[in-house]
Design a protein around this motif. Structure first.
Motif, PDB file in Angstrom:
ATOM      1  N   PRO A 109      18.817  14.883  49.022  1.00  0.00           N
ATOM      2  CA  PRO A 109      18.036  14.743  47.749  1.00  0.00           C
ATOM      3  C   PRO A 109      16.836  13.862  47.625  1.00  0.00           C
ATOM      4  N   VAL A 110      17.092  12.765  48.513  1.00  0.00           N
ATOM      5  CA  VAL A 110      16.016  11.836  48.648  1.00  0.00           C
ATOM      6  C   VAL A 110      14.487  12.579  49.115  1.00  0.00           C
ATOM      7  N   ASP A 111      14.698  13.408  49.901  1.00  0.00           N
ATOM      8  CA  ASP A 111      13.576  14.197  50.298  1.00  0.00           C
ATOM      9  C   ASP A 111      12.804  14.583  49.185  1.00  0.00           C
ATOM     10  N   THR A 112      13.344  15.233  48.021  1.00  0.00           N
ATOM     11  CA  THR A 112      12.640  15.723  47.166  1.00  0.00           C
ATOM     12  C   THR A 112      12.321  14.563  46.178  1.00  0.00           C
ATOM     13  N   TYR A 113      13.091  13.661  45.959  1.00  0.00           N
ATOM     14  CA  TYR A 113      12.558  12.481  45.294  1.00  0.00           C
ATOM     15  C   TYR A 113      11.551  11.818  45.723  1.00  0.00           C
ATOM     16  N   MET A 114      11.370  11.632  47.106  1.00  0.00           N
ATOM     17  CA  MET A 114       9.736  11.112  47.598  1.00  0.00           C
ATOM     18  C   MET A 114       8.536  12.119  47.498  1.00  0.00           C
ATOM     19  N   GLN A 115       9.035  13.493  47.674  1.00  0.00           N
ATOM     20  CA  GLN A 115       7.916  14.486  47.509  1.00  0.00           C
ATOM     21  C   GLN A 115       7.490  14.451  46.035  1.00  0.00           C
ATOM     22  N   SER A 116       8.377  14.363  45.031  1.00  0.00           N
ATOM     23  CA  SER A 116       7.994  14.261  43.534  1.00  0.00           C
ATOM     24  C   SER A 116       7.539  13.105  43.049  1.00  0.00           C
ATOM     25  N   SER A 117       7.854  11.961  43.611  1.00  0.00           N
ATOM     26  CA  SER A 117       7.617  10.790  42.941  1.00  0.00           C
ATOM     27  C   SER A 117       6.756   9.727  43.720  1.00  0.00           C
ATOM     28  N   GLY A 118       6.883   9.992  44.991  1.00  0.00           N
ATOM     29  CA  GLY A 118       6.180   9.055  45.852  1.00  0.00           C
ATOM     30  C   GLY A 118       7.379   7.893  46.523  1.00  0.00           C
ATOM     31  N   LEU A 119       8.520   7.823  45.643  1.00  0.00           N
ATOM     32  CA  LEU A 119       9.521   6.887  46.166  1.00  0.00           C
ATOM     33  C   LEU A 119       9.527   6.735  47.660  1.00  0.00           C
ATOM     34  N   LEU A 120       9.495   5.327  48.055  1.00  0.00           N
ATOM     35  CA  LEU A 120       9.678   4.952  49.364  1.00  0.00           C
ATOM     36  C   LEU A 120       8.318   5.181  50.308  1.00  0.00           C
ATOM     37  N   VAL A 121       7.479   5.943  49.670  1.00  0.00           N
ATOM     38  CA  VAL A 121       6.392   6.530  50.621  1.00  0.00           C
ATOM     39  C   VAL A 121       5.288   5.501  50.947  1.00  0.00           C
ATOM     40  N   THR A 122       5.122   5.247  52.201  1.00  0.00           N
ATOM     41  CA  THR A 122       4.027   4.026  52.387  1.00  0.00           C
ATOM     42  C   THR A 122       2.689   4.525  52.745  1.00  0.00           C
ATOM     43  N   ALA A 123       2.428   6.069  52.681  1.00  0.00           N
ATOM     44  CA  ALA A 123       1.129   6.256  53.167  1.00  0.00           C
ATOM     45  C   ALA A 123       1.274   7.886  52.920  1.00  0.00           C
ATOM     46  N   TRP A 124      -0.044   8.458  52.515  1.00  0.00           N
ATOM     47  CA  TRP A 124      -0.237   9.750  52.178  1.00  0.00           C
ATOM     48  C   TRP A 124      -1.316  10.308  53.133  1.00  0.00           C
ATOM     49  N   PRO A 125      -1.475  11.635  53.625  1.00  0.00           N
ATOM     50  CA  PRO A 125      -0.316  12.586  53.416  1.00  0.00           C
ATOM     51  C   PRO A 125       0.857  12.198  54.136  1.00  0.00           C
ATOM     52  N   ILE A 126       2.203  12.687  53.897  1.00  0.00           N
ATOM     53  CA  ILE A 126       3.278  12.173  54.401  1.00  0.00           C
ATOM     54  C   ILE A 126       4.190  13.420  54.818  1.00  0.00           C
ATOM     55  N   VAL A 127       4.822  13.241  56.033  1.00  0.00           N
ATOM     56  CA  VAL A 127       5.716  14.113  56.513  1.00  0.00           C
ATOM     57  C   VAL A 127       7.237  13.658  56.054  1.00  0.00           C
ATOM     58  N   LEU A 128       7.941  14.290  55.439  1.00  0.00           N
ATOM     59  CA  LEU A 128       9.513  14.047  55.050  1.00  0.00           C
ATOM     60  C   LEU A 128      10.482  14.289  55.842  1.00  0.00           C
ATOM     61  N   GLY A 129      11.847  14.280  55.543  1.00  0.00           N
ATOM     62  CA  GLY A 129      12.896  14.570  56.313  1.00  0.00           C
ATOM     63  C   GLY A 129      13.401  13.337  57.072  1.00  0.00           C
TER      64      GLY A 129
END
Length: 349
Positions: free
Chosen positions: A40-60
């Motif tokens: 679920p946190v993958d979706t949270y980061m993708q939709s809200s930017g939660l915890l993301v430190t730089a864009w673009p970003i690879v998640l997982g």
């Protein structure tokens, strides 16, 4: 290097082939991504930017792969070819699993036995690390050594959300420690939860009043800790501790680290923050979480090598980076029937 990026908060998943291969720090390893689970946190980061430190970003963040390069300081513990799993740093470039190669912090990485598949390895990281935070840091259970004798205990542990990934591992670990376990779940998933060792289950579709009654009937109030592994049941958990538990020292642990919560005088509250795992800096919470996660690695490695810990049930969705968006959608819709959604990304060779 191929991978799946998100260009900005709310942007769609996009497969690209021009990513640079990250370079591991001296205390890190570089891992070829073989399989990954969806969280679920993958979706949270993708939709809200939660915890993301730089864009673009690879998640997982649920990792399973093979070591291809070892930093100098990590060479005493890892070698090229080791099968590894765990939870990677969240939202930091170069550390995510939706790409061909990614970095892992050596001290927070688990080597898993060949008896387990890479798909099974992908279900372990987030679930086991979070279960350990909730049980050991939150409920104050004592972590045994490999040769520590375990005596059966009369006390119960309450796990809310027993059929979820974190709940499944929490049940198993609490049973390994000798506790009796009662877990909430649906009637459909009750056989799974009991098969993992739960001594009793409570149907979470019942009213809070009926669930409290069932808890009292089964345990007689002989429990000191409630672990909300799905971040959905604070009200119920608080009532379990204040209205049912007979313990003198009580603990509430939850995966909910974002909702404002009232302080209760009769029990302690602990909120897991796995998202800071692996990060650097002087923040006390970051340092404390990393120290605890390091302690869990040998414990979890022993459980896996001894066959005492059963990986989550899983549902494999496609193969290749192109199937990441489809897998995320299935996870979001809850269409995996309680199984962990996993994507095969690459062949080992």
């Amino acid at each position: 290097m191929k991978g799946v990026i998100v260009e900005a908060a709310g942007a769609p998943w996009k497969v690209v082939e021009n990513l640079g291969v990250p370079k591991p720090a001296p205390d890190q390893i570089l891992v070829k991504s073989i399989a990954t689970a969806i969280n679920p946190v993958d979706t949270y980061m993708q939709s809200s930017g939660l915890l993301v430190t730089a864009w673009p970003i690879v998640l997982g963040c649920d990792a399973s792969g093979v070591v291809v390069e070892v930093g100098q300081a990590a060479a005493s513990d890892f070698k090229v070819g080791d099968r590894v799993c765990g939870c990677t740093r969240l939202g930091i470039p170069g550390h995510s699993t939706f790409q061909e190669y990614f970095c892992m912090d050596a001290k927070l990485t688990v080597k898993f036995p060949k008896e387990l598949s890479f798909q099974q390895g992908a279900t372990l990281g987030v679930g086991t690390y979070t279960a350990c935070l909730g049980l050991f840091d939150g409920l104050k259970l004592k972590m045994p050594g490999p040769s520590t004798p375990i005596e059966p205990k009369e006390e119960w542990i309450v796990v809310l959300g027993g059929a979820g990934s974190v709940g499944q591992y929490s049940i198993q670990i609490a049973k390994i420690l000798g506790y009796k376990v009662i877990a909430t779940c649906s009637q459909k998933t009750a056989p799974l939860v009991q098969g993992l060792g739960a001594d009793a289950v409570i149907d979470y579709s019942k009213s809070e009043e009926d669930q409290l009654h069932d808890l009292k009937t089964v345990t007689g109030g002989n429990f000191f800790g409630v672990w909300d592994s799905v971040a959905k049941s604070e009200s119920l958990a608080r009532k379990m501790l204040t209205e049912v538990s007979e313990a003198k020292q009580k603990y509430f642990a939850t995966t909910d680290d974002w909702t404002p919560m009232e302080k209760y005088e009769d029990h302690e509250t602990y909120r897991t923050e796995l998202g800071v795992g692996g990060r650097t800096g002087e923040d006390e919470k970051v340092a404390s979480t990393n120290e605890q996660l390091e302690l869990y690695v040998p414990f979890l490695t022993h459980l896996l090598e001894s066959g005492k810990l059963r990986p989550n049930e899983l549902k494999v969705v496609g193969a290749g980076f192109e199937d990441i968006p489809k897998a995320v959608e299935i996870q979001q819709k809850g269409a995996s029937s309680g199984a962990k959604v996993v994507v095969d990304l690459q062949a080992v060779e």
